[in-house]
Write an enzyme that holds these catalytic residues in place. Sequence first.
Site, mmCIF file in Angstrom:
data_model
loop_
_atom_site.group_PDB
_atom_site.id
_atom_site.type_symbol
_atom_site.label_atom_id
_atom_site.label_comp_id
_atom_site.label_asym_id
_atom_site.label_seq_id
_atom_site.Cartn_x
_atom_site.Cartn_y
_atom_site.Cartn_z
ATOM 1 N N ASN A 134 0.868 -1.182 0.000
ATOM 2 C CA ASN A 134 0.000 0.000 0.000
ATOM 3 C C ASN A 134 0.903 1.229 0.000
ATOM 4 O OD1 ASN A 134 -1.768 2.070 0.574
ATOM 5 N ND2 ASN A 134 -2.335 1.331 2.616
ATOM 6 N N LYS B 56 0.111 4.259 -0.228
ATOM 7 C CA LYS B 56 -0.534 5.435 0.398
ATOM 8 C C LYS B 56 -0.333 6.676 -0.479
ATOM 9 C CE LYS B 56 -0.098 3.156 4.803
ATOM 10 N NZ LYS B 56 0.037 3.247 6.243
ATOM 11 N N HIS C 239 -9.399 1.001 5.415
ATOM 12 C CA HIS C 239 -8.084 1.143 6.051
ATOM 13 C C HIS C 239 -8.241 2.073 7.262
ATOM 14 C CE1 HIS C 239 -3.963 2.387 6.757
ATOM 15 N NE2 HIS C 239 -3.598 1.295 6.120
ATOM 16 N N GLU D 87 -6.597 4.463 8.270
ATOM 17 C CA GLU D 87 -6.431 5.891 7.961
ATOM 18 C C GLU D 87 -7.715 6.461 7.368
ATOM 19 O OE1 GLU D 87 -2.786 5.444 5.754
ATOM 20 O OE2 GLU D 87 -1.794 4.894 7.625
ATOM 21 N N GLU E 106 -5.120 -5.202 10.958
ATOM 22 C CA GLU E 106 -4.088 -4.178 11.059
ATOM 23 C C GLU E 106 -4.269 -3.391 12.355
ATOM 24 O OE1 GLU E 106 -2.170 -3.005 7.173
ATOM 25 O OE2 GLU E 106 -3.973 -1.800 7.305
ATOM 26 N N GLY F 226 2.808 2.012 10.834
ATOM 27 C CA GLY F 226 3.745 3.126 10.673
ATOM 28 C C GLY F 226 4.527 3.466 11.926
ATOM 29 N N SER G 90 3.760 -2.310 10.153
ATOM 30 C CA SER G 90 5.213 -2.282 10.303
ATOM 31 C C SER G 90 5.917 -3.563 9.871
ATOM 32 C CB SER G 90 5.590 -1.934 11.754
ATOM 33 O OG SER G 90 5.157 -0.626 12.066
HETATM 34 P P1 PGA Z 1 3.041 0.136 7.630
HETATM 35 O O1 PGA Z 1 1.558 0.352 7.083
HETATM 36 O O2 PGA Z 1 3.565 -1.119 7.021
HETATM 37 O O3 PGA Z 1 3.784 1.356 7.189
HETATM 38 O O4 PGA Z 1 2.940 0.031 9.118
HETATM 39 C C1 PGA Z 1 0.680 -0.734 6.948
HETATM 40 C C2 PGA Z 1 -0.628 -0.268 6.425
HETATM 41 O O5 PGA Z 1 -1.056 0.851 6.726
HETATM 42 O O6 PGA Z 1 -1.296 -1.002 5.685
#
Ligand code: PGA
Length: 253
Positions: A11, A13, A96, A98, A168, A174, A214
């Site tokens: 992803n 983003k 997601h 976010e 997740e 992140g 992560s």
């Molecule tokens: P990340 O993000 O690997 O940077 O923690 C995962 C995600 O948001 O799907």
Amino acid sequence: MKYRKKIVIGNWKMNLTVPESTILIQKLKKEMPANIKSEVVVCPTFVDIYSASEELKNSQILVGAQNVAEEEKGAYTGEVSVLSLKGFVDYIIVGHSERRNIFGESDKIVAKKAEIVVRHDMKPVICVGETLHEREDKLSKVVVLSQLEASCKHLTGEEITESLVAYEPVWAIGTGQVCSEAEAEKMAGHIRGLVKSLYGEKVSESVRILYGGSVTGSSAKSFKKSKNIDGLLVGGASLHHQEFAAIVKNFDK
Ligand code: PGA
């Protein structure tokens, strides 16, 4: 037990311009290990989906989208319809954290998005996960399962078989704080258990469950043997071709 094809989804983003993503794709194509059995998917921004899909034609890497509008068409300024994505993507991430936390997407909206995606023959990747506070309050299981039940409310058993669920935990996204394999596997087991109670055993054995948060090349290794984790959803590390290729290689069976 039913065979479930492994999958690794990157992803990207809101990162990378079209030229930048073209460079990343070219590097990725070279770096990707040969003879991998897993599906590999990258999810660029909407603007980049067309050129990414052109660039990835005849390659083993598939294209996905990070989001979709819950309506098919109409006066929804700034939204992107499932009809525009059809033919270019195979997977669409919905719900997601976010989207849920920054843009206020409710389970109700996520459920509509998951529905519109499957009705147009693409695969939704339905994201669920608890926040740090919820985890500290020992509410992880309740939160995750209630999000999932509400988010797949409109899907039939056959449609959920075509869908993916990504666990997740928000506190792991992140942050560099990867969830332990044991904890993620336990939650994936609960998720499969819920799907079983809602749709029956056959469906629950078919649905693919991913972990995200992560993930790096080295942590990917620890999820390789997980019974209930069939895939990884990767954010930050998917922007680096060597790291992403290492994740694919280390997770592949
Ligand atoms: P990340 O993000 O690997 O940077 O923690 C995962 C995600 O948001 O799907």
